[in-house]
Design an enzyme around this catalytic site. Structure first.
Site, mmCIF file in Angstrom:
data_model
loop_
_atom_site.group_PDB
_atom_site.id
_atom_site.type_symbol
_atom_site.label_atom_id
_atom_site.label_comp_id
_atom_site.label_asym_id
_atom_site.label_seq_id
_atom_site.Cartn_x
_atom_site.Cartn_y
_atom_site.Cartn_z
ATOM 1 N N GLY A 163 2.537 2.341 10.788
ATOM 2 C CA GLY A 163 3.500 3.420 10.611
ATOM 3 C C GLY A 163 4.257 3.787 11.877
ATOM 4 O O GLY A 163 4.935 4.804 11.925
ATOM 5 N N HIS A 213 -9.508 1.462 5.001
ATOM 6 C CA HIS A 213 -8.244 1.628 5.720
ATOM 7 C C HIS A 213 -8.465 2.589 6.889
ATOM 8 O O HIS A 213 -9.250 3.540 6.789
ATOM 9 C CB HIS A 213 -7.172 2.178 4.767
ATOM 10 C CG HIS A 213 -5.802 2.109 5.355
ATOM 11 N ND1 HIS A 213 -5.347 3.020 6.285
ATOM 12 C CD2 HIS A 213 -4.804 1.216 5.173
ATOM 13 C CE1 HIS A 213 -4.112 2.687 6.641
ATOM 14 N NE2 HIS A 213 -3.755 1.601 5.984
ATOM 15 N N GLU A 235 -5.547 -4.625 10.713
ATOM 16 C CA GLU A 235 -4.529 -3.588 10.876
ATOM 17 C C GLU A 235 -4.802 -2.810 12.156
ATOM 18 O O GLU A 235 -5.570 -1.828 12.136
ATOM 19 C CB GLU A 235 -4.535 -2.625 9.681
ATOM 20 C CG GLU A 235 -4.184 -3.275 8.361
ATOM 21 C CD GLU A 235 -3.551 -2.283 7.394
ATOM 22 O OE1 GLU A 235 -2.540 -2.639 6.786
ATOM 23 O OE2 GLU A 235 -4.046 -1.149 7.266
ATOM 24 N N LYS A 248 0.154 4.222 -0.221
ATOM 25 C CA LYS A 248 -0.456 5.422 0.384
ATOM 26 C C LYS A 248 -0.203 6.639 -0.519
ATOM 27 O O LYS A 248 -0.140 6.489 -1.741
ATOM 28 C CB LYS A 248 0.043 5.612 1.824
ATOM 29 C CG LYS A 248 -0.156 4.331 2.661
ATOM 30 C CD LYS A 248 0.035 4.535 4.132
ATOM 31 C CE LYS A 248 -0.163 3.208 4.858
ATOM 32 N NZ LYS A 248 -0.123 3.332 6.313
ATOM 33 N N SER A 304 3.397 -2.129 10.429
ATOM 34 C CA SER A 304 4.840 -2.225 10.685
ATOM 35 C C SER A 304 5.425 -3.601 10.350
ATOM 36 O O SER A 304 6.300 -4.094 11.070
ATOM 37 C CB SER A 304 5.151 -1.830 12.135
ATOM 38 O OG SER A 304 4.784 -0.477 12.362
ATOM 39 N N ASN A 331 0.868 -1.172 0.000
ATOM 40 C CA ASN A 331 0.000 0.000 0.000
ATOM 41 C C ASN A 331 0.907 1.225 0.000
ATOM 42 O O ASN A 331 1.483 1.575 1.024
ATOM 43 C CB ASN A 331 -0.895 -0.022 1.252
ATOM 44 C CG ASN A 331 -1.718 1.247 1.401
ATOM 45 O OD1 ASN A 331 -1.757 2.086 0.498
ATOM 46 N ND2 ASN A 331 -2.366 1.392 2.549
ATOM 47 N N GLU A 361 -6.826 4.954 7.957
ATOM 48 C CA GLU A 361 -6.581 6.360 7.633
ATOM 49 C C GLU A 361 -7.805 6.981 6.965
ATOM 50 O O GLU A 361 -8.132 8.144 7.197
ATOM 51 C CB GLU A 361 -5.325 6.477 6.754
ATOM 52 C CG GLU A 361 -4.066 6.187 7.573
ATOM 53 C CD GLU A 361 -2.917 5.578 6.790
ATOM 54 O OE1 GLU A 361 -2.945 5.585 5.547
ATOM 55 O OE2 GLU A 361 -1.981 5.074 7.447
#
Ligand code: 13P
Length: 244
Positions: free
Chosen positions: A167, A89, A161, A11, A205, A9, A91
């Site tokens: 991250g 996701h 996730e 991003k 991660s 991904n 985010e």
């Protein structure tokens, strides 16, 4: 699940020039299914350069056409040969207001056009500390099930996730991952979904140095890779770690 799936991904990263190198270096690793989910403007570039690696997007509209400025439909993604699209996701949920039901509608919209949604679920740190990890992912999944139905969910890919692992360099431990993945599979079975056919990826991660132990966890059918997917050597090392 016989073969694992490892999806990158990217991003909000990339440029025409940088992508060329990354895409050319992202060669298929035998024994693992690979995908790269790129920003919309780079779909054509990625489609033309990837060989033996599936193409994916990072978002899709719940609508198929019409007066929806700024949206990108599943039909459009299919036009560029997308096999996968990430939906829900964390985010997008946290920063762009996507709620559980919208995630379900987006997953269904993708599936209607033959694109496999990679549906992300995961709890925040506060939710984990409160012992709510499983109930949060169950709530997120329930909304998708309500919109799409059990047969459709049985043809989706799920990605666990945990928000606190994304991250941060702080991956969930194999024990934590195993507990939630087993819980997700049990949840699916309990809700009429043929769970044995559903790939459940772990994301958060994942790096070359922890991929092997994470992929060895029962019920982990691959990974969704953020930062490490931007470094070809790291992405390929993670893909090799997923070979059975
Ligand atoms: P990182 O691998 O950078 O933690 O990101 C994970 C992720 O969000 C993949 O979708």
């Amino acid at each position: 699940m016989s073969k694992k799936l490892v999806a990158g991904n990217w991003k909000l990263n990339g440029s025409l020039q940088a992508n060329d190198q990354l895409l050319d270096a992202s060669v298929a690793v035998p024994g693992v299914d690979m995908a790269v989910c790129v920003p919309f403007p780079y779909l054509a570039q990625a489609q033309s350069r990837l060989v033996g690696v599936a193409l994916g997007a990072q978002n899709v509209s719940e609508y198929d056409a019409g007066a929806y400025t700024g949206e990108v439909s599943a039909t459009m993604l299919a036009d560029f040969g997308c096999r996968y699209v990430i939906v829900g996701h964390s985010e997008r949920r946290a920063l762009f207001g996507e709620d559980d039901a919208m995630v379900g509608r987006k997953a269904l919209a993708a599936q209607r056009k033959g694109i496999v949604p990679i549906v992300c679920v995961g709890e925040s740190l506060d939710e984990r500390k409160a012992g709510l990890a499983m109930s949060v992912v169950g709530r997120q999944l329930a909304a998708v099930l309500e919109v799409a139905g059990a047969d459709a969910v049985g043809r989706m890919v799920l990605a666990y996730e945990p928000v606190w692992a994304i991250g941060t360099g702080l991956s969930a431990t194999p024990a934590q991952v195993g507990e939630v993945h087993a819980g997700l599979r049990a949840w699916l079975n309990a809700h009429g979904v043929a769970a044995s056919g559903v790939r459940i990826l772990y994301g958060g991660s994942v790096k070359p140095d922890n991929a092997t132990e994470l992929f060895a966890v029962p019920d982990v059918d691959g990974g969704l890779i953020g930062g490490a997917s931007l470094v070809a050597d790291d992405f390929l090392a993670i893909c090799r770690a997923a070979v059975a």
